[in-house]
Design an enzyme around this catalytic site. Structure first.
Site, PDB file in Angstrom:
ATOM      1  N   ARG A 167       0.827  -1.210   0.000  1.00  0.00           N
ATOM      2  CA  ARG A 167       0.000   0.000   0.000  1.00  0.00           C
ATOM      3  C   ARG A 167       0.863   1.264   0.000  1.00  0.00           C
ATOM      4  O   ARG A 167       0.365   2.364  -0.240  1.00  0.00           O
ATOM      5  CB  ARG A 167      -0.958  -0.003   1.201  1.00  0.00           C
ATOM      6  CG  ARG A 167      -0.315   0.335   2.526  1.00  0.00           C
ATOM      7  CD  ARG A 167      -1.196  -0.031   3.720  1.00  0.00           C
ATOM      8  NE  ARG A 167      -2.301   0.876   3.952  1.00  0.00           N
ATOM      9  CZ  ARG A 167      -2.256   1.915   4.792  1.00  0.00           C
ATOM     10  NH1 ARG A 167      -1.143   2.213   5.440  1.00  0.00           N
ATOM     11  NH2 ARG A 167      -3.325   2.670   4.979  1.00  0.00           N
ATOM     12  N   TRP A 174      12.128   7.658   6.375  1.00  0.00           N
ATOM     13  CA  TRP A 174      13.165   6.918   7.091  1.00  0.00           C
ATOM     14  C   TRP A 174      13.392   5.528   6.522  1.00  0.00           C
ATOM     15  O   TRP A 174      14.510   4.998   6.613  1.00  0.00           O
ATOM     16  CB  TRP A 174      12.937   6.935   8.593  1.00  0.00           C
ATOM     17  CG  TRP A 174      11.908   6.025   9.209  1.00  0.00           C
ATOM     18  CD1 TRP A 174      10.621   5.849   8.833  1.00  0.00           C
ATOM     19  CD2 TRP A 174      12.099   5.211  10.382  1.00  0.00           C
ATOM     20  NE1 TRP A 174       9.988   4.971   9.692  1.00  0.00           N
ATOM     21  CE2 TRP A 174      10.872   4.571  10.646  1.00  0.00           C
ATOM     22  CE3 TRP A 174      13.173   4.968  11.242  1.00  0.00           C
ATOM     23  CZ2 TRP A 174      10.695   3.693  11.723  1.00  0.00           C
ATOM     24  CZ3 TRP A 174      12.982   4.106  12.318  1.00  0.00           C
ATOM     25  CH2 TRP A 174      11.770   3.476  12.535  1.00  0.00           C
ATOM     26  N   ASP A 175      12.371   4.934   5.880  1.00  0.00           N
ATOM     27  CA  ASP A 175      12.574   3.657   5.183  1.00  0.00           C
ATOM     28  C   ASP A 175      13.768   3.729   4.238  1.00  0.00           C
ATOM     29  O   ASP A 175      14.510   2.758   4.063  1.00  0.00           O
ATOM     30  CB  ASP A 175      11.351   3.334   4.311  1.00  0.00           C
ATOM     31  CG  ASP A 175      10.080   3.126   5.095  1.00  0.00           C
ATOM     32  OD1 ASP A 175       9.516   2.028   5.010  1.00  0.00           O
ATOM     33  OD2 ASP A 175       9.633   4.060   5.794  1.00  0.00           O
ATOM     34  N   ARG A 220       4.083  16.806   8.510  1.00  0.00           N
ATOM     35  CA  ARG A 220       4.787  15.951   9.463  1.00  0.00           C
ATOM     36  C   ARG A 220       5.974  15.316   8.773  1.00  0.00           C
ATOM     37  O   ARG A 220       5.970  15.092   7.557  1.00  0.00           O
ATOM     38  CB  ARG A 220       3.861  14.881  10.041  1.00  0.00           C
ATOM     39  CG  ARG A 220       3.351  13.850   9.057  1.00  0.00           C
ATOM     40  CD  ARG A 220       2.266  13.014   9.730  1.00  0.00           C
ATOM     41  NE  ARG A 220       2.011  11.754   9.062  1.00  0.00           N
ATOM     42  CZ  ARG A 220       0.809  11.365   8.627  1.00  0.00           C
ATOM     43  NH1 ARG A 220      -0.230  12.156   8.762  1.00  0.00           N
ATOM     44  NH2 ARG A 220       0.648  10.188   8.071  1.00  0.00           N
ATOM     45  N   SER A 221       6.996  15.028   9.559  1.00  0.00           N
ATOM     46  CA  SER A 221       8.206  14.430   9.013  1.00  0.00           C
ATOM     47  C   SER A 221       8.301  12.980   9.477  1.00  0.00           C
ATOM     48  O   SER A 221       7.284  12.338   9.771  1.00  0.00           O
ATOM     49  CB  SER A 221       9.431  15.242   9.447  1.00  0.00           C
ATOM     50  OG  SER A 221      10.599  14.803   8.775  1.00  0.00           O
ATOM     51  N   GLN A 222       9.503  12.449   9.523  1.00  0.00           N
ATOM     52  CA  GLN A 222       9.820  11.137  10.080  1.00  0.00           C
ATOM     53  C   GLN A 222      11.234  11.229  10.650  1.00  0.00           C
ATOM     54  O   GLN A 222      11.901  12.257  10.491  1.00  0.00           O
ATOM     55  CB  GLN A 222       9.712  10.037   9.010  1.00  0.00           C
ATOM     56  CG  GLN A 222       8.349   9.387   8.930  1.00  0.00           C
ATOM     57  CD  GLN A 222       8.325   8.131   8.083  1.00  0.00           C
ATOM     58  OE1 GLN A 222       9.142   7.936   7.186  1.00  0.00           O
ATOM     59  NE2 GLN A 222       7.360   7.257   8.342  1.00  0.00           N
ATOM     60  N   PRO A 286      -5.808  11.954   6.858  1.00  0.00           N
ATOM     61  CA  PRO A 286      -6.614  11.626   5.675  1.00  0.00           C
ATOM     62  C   PRO A 286      -6.508  10.158   5.261  1.00  0.00           C
ATOM     63  O   PRO A 286      -7.496   9.554   4.858  1.00  0.00           O
ATOM     64  CB  PRO A 286      -6.033  12.552   4.596  1.00  0.00           C
ATOM     65  CG  PRO A 286      -5.534  13.740   5.382  1.00  0.00           C
ATOM     66  CD  PRO A 286      -4.979  13.159   6.645  1.00  0.00           C
ATOM     67  N   GLU A 287      -5.315   9.578   5.384  1.00  0.00           N
ATOM     68  CA  GLU A 287      -5.088   8.204   4.935  1.00  0.00           C
ATOM     69  C   GLU A 287      -5.579   7.162   5.932  1.00  0.00           C
ATOM     70  O   GLU A 287      -5.607   5.966   5.629  1.00  0.00           O
ATOM     71  CB  GLU A 287      -3.594   7.993   4.625  1.00  0.00           C
ATOM     72  CG  GLU A 287      -2.692   7.758   5.820  1.00  0.00           C
ATOM     73  CD  GLU A 287      -2.329   9.010   6.614  1.00  0.00           C
ATOM     74  OE1 GLU A 287      -1.463   8.892   7.511  1.00  0.00           O
ATOM     75  OE2 GLU A 287      -2.894  10.090   6.352  1.00  0.00           O
ATOM     76  N   ASP A 320       4.123   3.928  14.358  1.00  0.00           N
ATOM     77  CA  ASP A 320       2.676   4.143  14.403  1.00  0.00           C
ATOM     78  C   ASP A 320       1.961   2.800  14.234  1.00  0.00           C
ATOM     79  O   ASP A 320       1.895   2.306  13.127  1.00  0.00           O
ATOM     80  CB  ASP A 320       2.224   5.161  13.350  1.00  0.00           C
ATOM     81  CG  ASP A 320       2.873   4.967  11.981  1.00  0.00           C
ATOM     82  OD1 ASP A 320       3.933   4.319  11.869  1.00  0.00           O
ATOM     83  OD2 ASP A 320       2.301   5.474  10.999  1.00  0.00           O
ATOM     84  N   GLU A 515       7.329  -6.395   5.690  1.00  0.00           N
ATOM     85  CA  GLU A 515       7.761  -5.183   6.398  1.00  0.00           C
ATOM     86  C   GLU A 515       8.160  -5.463   7.840  1.00  0.00           C
ATOM     87  O   GLU A 515       8.946  -4.728   8.433  1.00  0.00           O
ATOM     88  CB  GLU A 515       6.652  -4.131   6.377  1.00  0.00           C
ATOM     89  CG  GLU A 515       5.381  -4.578   7.078  1.00  0.00           C
ATOM     90  CD  GLU A 515       4.349  -3.479   7.251  1.00  0.00           C
ATOM     91  OE1 GLU A 515       4.680  -2.307   7.066  1.00  0.00           O
ATOM     92  OE2 GLU A 515       3.206  -3.818   7.585  1.00  0.00           O
TER      93      GLU A 515
END
Length: 579
Positions: A167, A174-175, A220-222, A286-287, A320, A515
């Site tokens: 998805r 960061w990935d 927002r960041s990571q 939203p997601e 998350d 993952e």
């Protein structure tokens, strides 16, 4: 059906859209806020909320919004029936994926050199298959996204990327650190270079790197790994001109984190400054729109906004979600997802990462012959080291722990992040690293055959037990391997053996890389959280290739014998069970 029942209980006001005193996730009245987003998501037209916000518009936003107003005008509560809503979507939207064109990295070639160092035939063949996966994860954004950005939620970036998979169709921040390290081992330097250039482009546009390549991630960041991506590329190429060109954006990103994600904290009469994740956007993601609405149902408006901010802040952390971010009404690290208070926690791993960034920025300036510009970063790293040891280090337990800004105390739960300063080499005395090894051995986290769990609490969230995540395994193994003692180095190898074995076994069974993985069983994907486990998978591939490169001469696909470093904790665990 259960979701529909719950959502039907929401107030009439919510069916118009969610109102907030804070800015929306982005400026789009279709993808980030407004009645179209609200009605499509709450009607559960699609199983995954992310599907809708990744769809392309067939007409301009003004035309789409006007059509929706005409459609909903005069209806009870302006709520469009599901059949009409489906017609509207078919008329004005295209399915996700239209923003990409097929792309195979042109520099991909068989038999990169690192494969020669893998002694086990089965693991070497598997490593070749992982190397092959880069071809299926390549994406190039169509020029139309650049020419007509208003029709897409996709953020345009100029270079092709390797995406995580499943998805997660777009680039993620960061990935990509572990993806880039894997690409460099695969001798795909141009692809790695292009991905870094995309992140530098995003910093120049936004002042920081967004969570991912969608406009609904814009605020927002990571975890800030861009500086370390640049370091990995420089170590592979020794390209000083690349380093010189990248440095201004790296410094800009660092300023963003210090100006927008730092907070003072006073311990024993001394004020320190440390960093936290903190996203001030008080509306549903939203997601994951309906998840956030349902979770906040029944809360006062102010508390809803705070929860939604802290959920976005949890997404910014990369974890998350997790019980790690829970703070209940008494200020304790307990309760459920509804008590997520990520912004009120100073995370060990974020501060260890920023310590590493400060040291790297100083080194970059010195490499380029500019000692004067290096000095402020060296001083910043020294201040952070002092702050980490004053606020987060616990000498009695022998590890570092997150700090709760509500209770002004540490959280003593186990997380692999408690050893992040070992990975970052951000500690002042050698014995601290060795004490951390003993802490790990006594934590109970080494009792599991397939890796180190993300926590020891089974909350149902994906960043908790029984899931183990590739980046956390790698940071732990990499940190232990840098310690001087043979005991720590052996423990690093043993954990690498466990992780490679579970990745390999799962691949043999499912013909896929996942993952996350379950720390129990005989090689199976993890679970829990808001969506089904995803396969692909960018950072999993990168971590596996790095470990196969580092330990390829010793790793085995067979049962292998456990060393004393892991045998003792396992025997102790068995003894406790048998009592």
């Amino acid at each position: 059906m259960q979701n529909l029942v719950v959502l039907c209980g929401l107030s009439v006001a919510l069916f118009t859209s969610v109102q907030s005193a804070f800015p929306p996730p982005c400026d789009s009245e279709i993808y980030c806020s407004g009645p179209v987003l609200h009605q499509v998501q709450t009607a559960k037209v699609f199983e995954d909320d992310k599907y809708f916000v990744d769809m392309k518009l067939r007409e301009t936003p003004d035309v789409v919004l006007s059509a929706f107003r005409n459609l909903s005008h005069g209806l009870p509560n302006t709520t469009v029936p599901s059949g009409k809503l489906q017609e509207f979507l078919t008329t004005y939207f295209e399915k996700p994926g239209m923003e990409f064109e097929s792309w195979t990295p042109p520099e991909w070639h068989e038999k990169p050199k690192f494969l020669e160092g893998i002694a086990d035939d089965k693991l070497r063949n598997w490593a070749e298959k992982i190397h092959e996966l880069w071809k299926s994860l390549g994406r190039k954004i169509r020029a139309d996204v650049k020419d007509h950005p208003e029709l897409y939620s996709q953020i345009y970036t100029p270079h092709p990327v390797i995406v995580p998979g499943g998805r997660f169709r777009e680039l993620y921040y960061w990935d990509s650190y572990w993806v880039i390290n894997g690409l460099l081992l695969s001798e795909m330097t141009d692809t790695a270079y292009g991905m870094i250039q995309n992140f530098l482009y995003l910093v120049n546009r936004y002042g920081f790197v967004p969570n991912g390549g969608r406009i609904y991630y814009e605020r927002r960041s990571q975890p800030p790994f861009l500086t370390l991506m640049v370091e990995s590329y420089y170590q592979a190429t020794r390209d000083k001109e690349f380093l010189r060109a990248a440095l201004p954006a790296l410094e800009q990103e660092y300023r963003f984190w210090m100006q927008n994600r730092s907070t003072p904290v006073t311990v024993n009469g001394t004020e320190h400054v440390l960093n936290r994740y903190h996203v001030e956007v008080g509306s549903p993601r939203p997601e994951s729109y309906t998840d956030d609405l349902e979770l906040a149902e029944g809360l006062p408006e102010e508390r809803k906004e705070q929860l939604w901010m802290d959920l976005k802040t949890g997404a910014e952390s990369g974890w998350d979600f997790t019980s790690r971010w829970y703070i209940d009404g008494d200020g304790n690290n307990n309760d459920t997802l509804k008590e997520t208070r990520t912004s009120q926690i100073l995370p060990v791993d974020l501060n260890a990462l920023l310590c590493l960034n400060e040291k790297a920025l100083a080194l970059f300036h010195r490499t380029l012959g500019d000692g004067d510009s290096a000095a402020p970063y060296e001083r910043a790293a020294a201040r952070r080291l002092e702050a980490i040891e004053s606020v987060l280090w616990d000498a009695e337990r022998g590890a570092w722990f997150d700090y709760n800004l509500v209770t002004h105390s540490k959280h003593f739960e186990f997380y692999p992040s408690n050893l992040a300063p070992v990975w970052a080499q951000c500690y002042s005395r050698p014995e601290m690293g060795e004490k951390a090894v003993q802490y790990l051995k006594g934590s109970g986290a080494l009792h599991y055959p397939n890796g180190v769990p993300t926590s020891l609490r089974e909350s149902g969230q994906q960043w908790d037990y029984p899931n183990a995540w590739p980046p956390l395994q790698h940071m732990l193994i990499d940190g232990l391997s840098k310690l001087p003692s043979d005991d720590a180095k052996q423990l690093a190898f043993d954990l690498a053996q466990r992780w490679i074995k579970t990745n390999w076994l799962a691949y043999e069974k499912y013909d896929a890389m996942f993952e996350k993985y379950d720390v129990n069983g005989d090689g199976k994907p993890g679970g829990g959280g808001e969506y089904e486990v995803q396969l692909g998978f960018g950072w999993t591939n990168g971590v596996a290739l790095q470990l196969l490169d580092q330990y390829g001469a010793r790793l085995t696909s067979g049962s292998g014998r456990l060393s004393s470093g892991l045998l003792l904790p396992l025997l102790n665990f068995v003894a406790v069970i048998l009592q």
